[in-house]
Scaffold this active site. Sequence first.
Site, short mmCIF file in Angstrom:
data_model
loop_
_atom_site.label_atom_id
_atom_site.label_comp_id
_atom_site.label_asym_id
_atom_site.label_seq_id
_atom_site.Cartn_x
_atom_site.Cartn_y
_atom_site.Cartn_z
N ASP A 110 0.25 -9.12 10.49
CA ASP A 110 -1.17 -9.02 10.15
C ASP A 110 -1.73 -7.68 10.61
O ASP A 110 -1.19 -7.05 11.54
CB ASP A 110 -1.97 -10.13 10.85
CG ASP A 110 -1.56 -11.51 10.38
OD1 ASP A 110 -1.02 -11.62 9.27
OD2 ASP A 110 -1.79 -12.48 11.14
N1 URA Z 1 2.17 -14.99 12.51
C1 URA Z 1 0.88 -14.59 12.34
O1 URA Z 1 -0.03 -15.39 12.43
N2 URA Z 1 0.65 -13.30 12.10
C2 URA Z 1 1.62 -12.36 12.03
O2 URA Z 1 1.34 -11.18 11.82
C3 URA Z 1 2.94 -12.78 12.22
C4 URA Z 1 3.20 -14.10 12.46
#
Ligand code: URA
Length: 231
Positions: A110
Amino acid sequence: MSNSQPPRRLDQLLSSCGYCSRSEARLWVRGGRVLVSGQRASAVDQKARASEVWVDGEPIDSPEGILVLLHKPAGHVCSHDAKEGPRVFDLVPKRWLERNPPVTTVGRLDKDATGALVITDQGELVHQWTSPKRHVTKLYEVTVDRDLDAKLIGVFAAGELVLEDERKPCLPARLEIVSAREARLELTEGKYHQVKRMFASQGWTVTRLHRSRFGEFELGDLPVGQWRRIF
Ligand code: URA
């Protein structure tokens, strides 16, 4: 990725490694910018092994392919679309996006997450390492908004947690609580926003998410925003 690639036309080689288009390659060769085994290239259809080719006084960049580990900073997106904000691809050489195929990320983190992100131009590796059948292990360091409860260890380990809008339960995951609001979570799959959704399903909000390992690739002391070659 092998380093026994057959000889290729110079225009193919230069365009696939992101230097210029095939039509521009003619001008580059005519302009004397391209050497083959130390000699000025004679024509754009001359065939050469990438390892013999130099451009503008430098050996050709990564002719055998790209596989790097990036320490992703917060605020960068894994998308190729620059409209979504600063991209992780802005942290690697510009030419890598001009390659054919261009570099891409193996899975995503993310925008607000940090940590280990593999970048490659090898589609086969992307497929292998993101395939649900492969169970590639990822290790996340998580900070949450309130004190953790040890019951989460069992909930995540059970392999019965079904997230909203999912049909299949999450695979068993290993949670280690390291302080009141910090934990390490090891996953062997990669559902959309999985870590945040797992915690949210139990009433916790993830306030910091960092991936310290992707498969066999550990960040170690790689500084934020820097990358190192795996291959
Ligand atoms: N899980 C999440 O919630 N975000 C990420 O970036 C990776 C795994």
